[in-house]
Design an enzyme around this catalytic site. Sequence first.
Site, mmCIF file in Angstrom:
data_model
loop_
_atom_site.group_PDB
_atom_site.id
_atom_site.type_symbol
_atom_site.label_atom_id
_atom_site.label_comp_id
_atom_site.label_asym_id
_atom_site.label_seq_id
_atom_site.Cartn_x
_atom_site.Cartn_y
_atom_site.Cartn_z
ATOM 1 C CD GLU A 1 -2.753 -1.358 0.095
ATOM 2 O OE1 GLU A 1 -3.104 -0.334 -0.528
ATOM 3 O OE2 GLU A 1 -3.090 -2.505 -0.252
ATOM 4 C CG HIS B 1 -7.820 -1.232 -1.792
ATOM 5 N ND1 HIS B 1 -7.023 -1.281 -2.912
ATOM 6 C CD2 HIS B 1 -9.103 -1.138 -2.237
ATOM 7 C CE1 HIS B 1 -7.782 -1.214 -4.002
ATOM 8 N NE2 HIS B 1 -9.052 -1.135 -3.620
#
Length: 558
Positions: A30, A169
């Site tokens: 990320e 995510h």
Amino acid sequence: MALSAPYRQPALEEMGVPLQLVTFCVVDLETTGLAADAAGITEIGAVKVRGGEIVGEFQSLVDPGEPIDPRVVRLTGISDEMVAGAPSLEEVLPSFLEFLGGATLVAHNAAFDVGFLRHACDKVEVPWPRPPVVDTVLLARKLTDKYETPNRRLGSLARLFGSPTTPNHRALDDARATVTVLHGLIERASGHGVHTDLDLIEFCRAIPSKLQRRKRHLADDLPHRPGVYVFRDGEGRALYIGVSKNVAKRVRTYFTAGEQRRRLRDMIAMAESVDPVVCAHRLEAAVVEFQMISRGKPPYNRASKYPEHRAWVRLTKEAFPRLMVSRKPPAVGEPRLGPTTGTQAQQAVEALHEALPIRQCRQRLSASKPVNPCFLGEIGKCPRPCDGTATVEDHAAVVADTARAMGSDGASVGRALMARMEQLAAQERFESAAEVREQLVAFERLFAQAKRVREFVRAGTVVAASPGERGGWEVAVIKSGLLAGAVSTSPGFDPMPEIDDCVAGADAVEACGDVRDASHAGEAEILLRWLEEPTTRVVAVDGAWSSDLPGPVDTFSA
């Protein structure tokens, strides 16, 4: 010419490791943005799997050292507050690389993750380990249809393959979902002949052309050995010649989409066979490739590799000799510089003209038929043999000085040009001084290159060895700058008996005082570059030769 090494069973990594034995490290990052050079990493998650089983997991938030865009926070849920107490990239990255180890790296859209990881390594000054990489996006494009999934996003593929973890995510959850996708894709890939890690990495590349797929059988049954490979057309004519330390592995790459060169794709369209030439080691392979290209001039090799395209600086044979640039090599013993590029040869000629008063006009002159001097003669830049001002004997003395400058006294040219540069600089003619400096640099480079090769050729027989990748020694017997024998000694045994046998069986080579032609010079350069490698050791020299090379070797490690 050379002694071929006995047959060796290909090592496991040459044939590829069966997929059930391969360790995969599935990673997800990320980040604060999309560009590796303008964004930071906020989280690293990775799952290590082998044989379908999870063997380890890695997860860490990372303080990116910059505020996180609110849009990124909404997407990932990772906020400035969450990373405020997290370790820095300098702390996390080495731990992740240790976790990665020697595993094959897997990621969904791997170019993104690998790009960030490589940039991170550069930033914290740790080496990027260059692991094999598998991209599940590329695999999915080849192994799934649109009727199964609307796109190749991770969420869509996770649903298709029944992942127990939903991508959200967050790095570790996304990595876990990618593991399920990877296993599903590997199962499908087995129906396409993908059974090893090498098969998978090759299959993972972008889709090759239909022609490349159709011609892929040409790579079958080639040796996993150092050597040369020759692509031939239907009539047996050589189209392209290459070299590799693993012929089979290298030739296979021509039939993947990794080969994007239009010239070589055109070559593959004409190819009907590939012939291997097995060599004792990589040095012999490099020499054999050079020799075969020099002789055969295959149309799809770069013409720049053809020795006859190299240029020489030499003196003409006439009453009043002059310098010339020629592709025809001078006879052994004649003054010369080269071989080199035409541009460097011309710059060297200009340097000699600047340093010595040898005539520059191109017309043939005769002492019995004087002619009017050219402009250079009128301004005192030439001794004027054309109108009889300089006799044959006078010009012969200048030619002798030029010959010495080309052969043994290059320093005289350097002194003359340095003095000329100082004169021009004192006159504030800085552009002219810079031109003279370029001429001097070109001359000195060419002179040093020619001297280096000449002394190597004069050395007689040189025996040297370099450690083999799998133990033993890669040995070369060099005579007058040419490879006369080669062998790879057996690991774990005293290498000297095999070296002695190689020396005894080496080809006979006629001794000479200088390179005979550009092919001779090219082979000598290949051998010299190998000798100059830090790991190469000189075993014996039968003659006089001074060099900054390591050696001699008193003992070898078996």
